[in-house]
Design an enzyme around this catalytic site. Structure first.
Site, PDB file in Angstrom:
ATOM      1  N   ASP A  90      -6.779   2.517  14.138  1.00 46.30           N
ATOM      2  CA  ASP A  90      -6.148   3.817  13.915  1.00 46.30           C
ATOM      3  C   ASP A  90      -5.825   3.857  12.429  1.00 46.30           C
ATOM      4  O   ASP A  90      -4.999   3.074  11.939  1.00 46.30           O
ATOM      5  CB  ASP A  90      -4.873   3.935  14.758  1.00 46.30           C
ATOM      6  CG  ASP A  90      -4.194   5.291  14.595  1.00 46.30           C
ATOM      7  OD1 ASP A  90      -4.370   5.936  13.534  1.00 46.30           O
ATOM      8  OD2 ASP A  90      -3.473   5.721  15.516  1.00 46.30           O
ATOM      9  N   LEU A  91      -6.487   4.736  11.700  1.00 46.53           N
ATOM     10  CA  LEU A  91      -6.414   4.708  10.246  1.00 46.53           C
ATOM     11  C   LEU A  91      -5.043   5.066   9.699  1.00 46.53           C
ATOM     12  O   LEU A  91      -4.797   4.902   8.498  1.00 46.53           O
ATOM     13  CB  LEU A  91      -7.475   5.646   9.660  1.00 46.53           C
ATOM     14  CG  LEU A  91      -8.920   5.305  10.037  1.00 46.53           C
ATOM     15  CD1 LEU A  91      -9.883   6.282   9.402  1.00 46.53           C
ATOM     16  CD2 LEU A  91      -9.260   3.869   9.634  1.00 46.53           C
ATOM     17  N   LYS A 150     -19.508  12.138  -0.109  1.00 49.71           N
ATOM     18  CA  LYS A 150     -19.218  13.540  -0.417  1.00 49.71           C
ATOM     19  C   LYS A 150     -19.036  14.328   0.897  1.00 49.71           C
ATOM     20  O   LYS A 150     -19.518  13.889   1.947  1.00 49.71           O
ATOM     21  CB  LYS A 150     -20.315  14.123  -1.307  1.00 49.71           C
ATOM     22  CG  LYS A 150     -21.649  14.388  -0.607  1.00 49.71           C
ATOM     23  CD  LYS A 150     -21.827  15.856  -0.275  1.00 49.71           C
ATOM     24  CE  LYS A 150     -23.139  16.161   0.356  1.00 49.71           C
ATOM     25  NZ  LYS A 150     -23.291  17.517   0.860  1.00 49.71           N
ATOM     26  N   LYS A 184     -32.869   8.707  -4.837  1.00 48.67           N
ATOM     27  CA  LYS A 184     -34.264   9.013  -4.526  1.00 48.67           C
ATOM     28  C   LYS A 184     -35.190   8.443  -5.610  1.00 48.67           C
ATOM     29  O   LYS A 184     -34.879   8.523  -6.799  1.00 48.67           O
ATOM     30  CB  LYS A 184     -34.459  10.520  -4.391  1.00 48.67           C
ATOM     31  CG  LYS A 184     -33.837  11.103  -3.127  1.00 48.67           C
ATOM     32  CD  LYS A 184     -34.070  12.590  -3.039  1.00 48.67           C
ATOM     33  CE  LYS A 184     -33.543  13.135  -1.719  1.00 48.67           C
ATOM     34  NZ  LYS A 184     -34.358  12.689  -0.569  1.00 48.67           N
ATOM     35  N   GLU A 218     -33.870  23.909   2.592  1.00 48.39           N
ATOM     36  CA  GLU A 218     -33.931  23.348   3.938  1.00 48.39           C
ATOM     37  C   GLU A 218     -34.435  24.417   4.888  1.00 48.39           C
ATOM     38  O   GLU A 218     -34.050  25.591   4.786  1.00 48.39           O
ATOM     39  CB  GLU A 218     -32.548  22.875   4.388  1.00 48.39           C
ATOM     40  CG  GLU A 218     -31.944  21.770   3.535  1.00 48.39           C
ATOM     41  CD  GLU A 218     -30.557  21.391   4.016  1.00 48.39           C
ATOM     42  OE1 GLU A 218     -30.473  20.735   5.076  1.00 48.39           O
ATOM     43  OE2 GLU A 218     -29.572  21.756   3.369  1.00 48.39           O
ATOM     44  N   ASP A 237     -21.465  22.438  -0.778  1.00 47.31           N
ATOM     45  CA  ASP A 237     -22.242  21.418  -0.082  1.00 47.31           C
ATOM     46  C   ASP A 237     -23.387  20.873  -0.930  1.00 47.31           C
ATOM     47  O   ASP A 237     -23.714  19.688  -0.843  1.00 47.31           O
ATOM     48  CB  ASP A 237     -22.805  22.012   1.217  1.00 47.31           C
ATOM     49  CG  ASP A 237     -23.437  20.965   2.116  1.00 47.31           C
ATOM     50  OD1 ASP A 237     -22.853  19.876   2.263  1.00 47.31           O
ATOM     51  OD2 ASP A 237     -24.517  21.232   2.669  1.00 47.31           O
ATOM     52  N   HIS A 242     -25.129  17.720  -5.640  1.00 46.60           N
ATOM     53  CA  HIS A 242     -26.540  17.350  -5.775  1.00 46.60           C
ATOM     54  C   HIS A 242     -27.232  18.077  -6.923  1.00 46.60           C
ATOM     55  O   HIS A 242     -27.851  17.459  -7.795  1.00 46.60           O
ATOM     56  CB  HIS A 242     -27.295  17.651  -4.479  1.00 46.60           C
ATOM     57  CG  HIS A 242     -26.786  16.914  -3.288  1.00 46.60           C
ATOM     58  ND1 HIS A 242     -26.252  15.648  -3.360  1.00 46.60           N
ATOM     59  CD2 HIS A 242     -26.730  17.260  -1.967  1.00 46.60           C
ATOM     60  CE1 HIS A 242     -25.901  15.251  -2.146  1.00 46.60           C
ATOM     61  NE2 HIS A 242     -26.179  16.205  -1.301  1.00 46.60           N
ATOM     62  N   LYS A 342     -30.221  27.233   3.419  1.00 46.88           N
ATOM     63  CA  LYS A 342     -30.649  26.831   4.751  1.00 46.88           C
ATOM     64  C   LYS A 342     -31.538  27.918   5.353  1.00 46.88           C
ATOM     65  O   LYS A 342     -31.499  29.075   4.943  1.00 46.88           O
ATOM     66  CB  LYS A 342     -29.440  26.577   5.649  1.00 46.88           C
ATOM     67  CG  LYS A 342     -28.684  25.305   5.273  1.00 46.88           C
ATOM     68  CD  LYS A 342     -27.653  24.945   6.313  1.00 46.88           C
ATOM     69  CE  LYS A 342     -27.027  23.580   6.014  1.00 46.88           C
ATOM     70  NZ  LYS A 342     -28.000  22.480   6.148  1.00 46.88           N
TER      71      LYS A 342
END
Length: 489
Positions: A90-91, A150, A184, A218, A237, A242, A342
């Site tokens: 339990d954090l 992230k 990458k 995407e 996001d 990125h 997206k």
């Protein structure tokens, strides 16, 4: 070298979809230090009450659904599983961190591991709690590194608060802010391309380059993550981390050495040189969109507002395109176009460097200018687009040709996935591919005027059909400068 790697959020999607398969690949390739000598341990912690064997069986089942090339055989998993352990935590409970400390102190041979990596694969709002508890338990000595997944914060203020707490417990060189795009192979080769070859450096400037495009597209929608995505959006996001990290890799000045801080100093200079946004320039130079129902891969798909867990009438953006400039001598006047979204026409991530046309063409016909395409996904590689003579005779025409480097074919035995590379770097303490706190905060500082302007804008995002390349305004944004996105060229 011996190490312990602790995954907080050990039963979460990130752990079993990305991190464990990456570790298995490192194990399969013989690159996981100390694995064969019994000096490597991987500990998953979560709230579920289960034993080591139960967790291993759960993970084995989960790994059956990963890409076939990354799936272990029965014999491989049996050997890999010997490295994996599980503890319930339990954090919020200090005593659970003391139990973790005790587990880390006791290993075969009686000597603690040379390196301990704490990977926080949890919601970012838990980062401060976990770091404070690690510090209170004394789990922050010089052997310990903490990896922060992230997104780091929701805005500048929350990012600064996370960093304040992290800095109160860990030194800057112990805190590794991860951005998997930096792992990458093609991104790694940006440095090699620019700083390992004499060919490009004289051309890498405003006199030779017309514009640079960064696309992170995407074809998938938000799926079952509608509630998370609606709190985040495409700007937070993908752009704040990125896309901006890729921009800094493209635009930075040559560092004095391959040292981590020398590289990160130059990336920070780029972020500080980005043209700041005003409400007027946001309206002019930023396009936000939200996908509606359409067709992807020949199949009908719902719009964002019809996705599971998305609030009715949501104004969350699923697409962003923007124009910016790096205001320094090398890049003055060169547009940088960033685009992400997206449910776009393809899964495609690439950087396109468009060179200026020749000043005087002696060949007949219309000709496209040279361009360099750095491909990030679905494959990694480089393409250099040139013009060559076609046919013979007095009225010789030029035709486009390309020099194509596919990293899978060029280096078939040397390929390392992004998370595999970054996990190995975290264990080894190589910081080059991790983001420093001042970089991260400056990126938030740059995007905040966009967020603030959108918060006051009642119009909301433009809609675009799923399976398209986003709102028509994104094409108009580029066309205003006389340019076009790469798929329109």
């Amino acid at each position: 070298m011996s190490f312990d790697l602790v995954f907080f959020g050990g039963t979460g999607d990130l752990t079993w979809r990305k991190l464990m398969p990456a570790l298995f690949q490192a194990f399969r390739h013989g690159k996981l230090p100390g694995a064969e000598q019994g000096e490597a341990r991987i500990l998953a912690v979560a709230r579920d009450d289960q034993s080591d064997e139960q967790y291993r069986a759960w993970l084995h089942e989960k790994l059956r659904s990963v890409d076939a090339s990354k799936r272990p055989s029965e014999e491989e998993f049996e050997r890999f599983a010997r490295l994996i352990f599980y503890r319930r935590m339990d954090l919020s409970q200090p005593e659970h961190y003391l139990r973790l400390k005790d587990w880390l102190a006791h290993r075969d041979g009686g000597r603690p591991a040379d390196t301990v990596v704490m990977y926080l694969a949890t919601s970012p709002h838990l980062f401060p709690v976990i770091c404070e508890q690690l510090g209170a338990a004394g789990l922050n000595d010089e052997r310990v590194r903490v990896v922060l997944e992230k997104p780091l914060g929701h805005d500048l203020k929350s990012a600064q608060e996370i960093n304040r707490v992290v800095r109160s417990v860990f030194a800057e060189n112990q805190a590794l802010r991860i951005d998997h795009y930096l792992g990458k192979p093609s991104v790694q080769n940006l440095s090699a391309l620019r700083f390992g070859n004499a060919l490009f450096e004289p051309l890498w400037r405003r006199e030779s380059i017309a514009n640079i495009q960064i696309t992170l597209a995407e074809s998938l929608g938000v799926g079952t993550r509608g509630d998370f995505y609606d709190r985040t959006g495409a700007l937070r996001d993908m752009v704040q981390n990125h896309a901006l990290q890729l921009l800094t890799m493209i635009a930075m000045e040559p560092p004095s050495s391959h040292d981590a801080d020398a590289i990160r100093d130059e990336k920070l200079k780029v972020l500080r040189s980005l043209k700041p946004f005003t409400p007027e320039s946001v309206a002019r130079d930023v396009v936000r969109g939200q996908y509606r129902a359409g067709t992807v891969g020949g199949q009908p798909v719902p719009g964002y507002l019809e996705e599971a867990k998305v609030p009715p009438g949501s104004r969350c953006e699923t697409f962003v395109a923007l124009r910016t400039e790096v205001q320094n001598w090398r890049w003055a006047g060169v547009p940088f176009y960033l685009r992400t979204g997206k449910r776009l026409a393809a899964r495609d991530a690439q950087i396109v460097v468009n060179f200026r046309p020749v000043p005087h063409c002696i060949f007949p016909g219309m000709h496209t200018a040279n361009k360099l395409v750095i491909k990030l996904q679905p494959e990694d590689g480089l393409e250099l687009h040139l013009l060559a003579a076609k046919g013979s005779g007095q009225h010789e025409h030029l035709a486009p040709v390309s020099l194509d480097l596919d990293f899978d074919r060029a280096f078939p035995t040397e390929r390392v996935g992004a998370y595999e590379r970054l996990l190995l770097d975290a264990i080894a303490g190589r910081l080059n591919l991790f983001v420093r706190s001042d970089e991260q905060e400056q990126a938030w500082r740059w995007v905040e005027p966009i967020l603030d302007t959108w918060a006051r804008d009642n119009a909301g995002p433009r809609t675009y059909a799923a399976g398209s390349w986003g709102p028509a305004a994104a094409s108009a944004l580029v066309a205003r400068d006389g340019n076009a996105w790469s798929e329109e060229q």
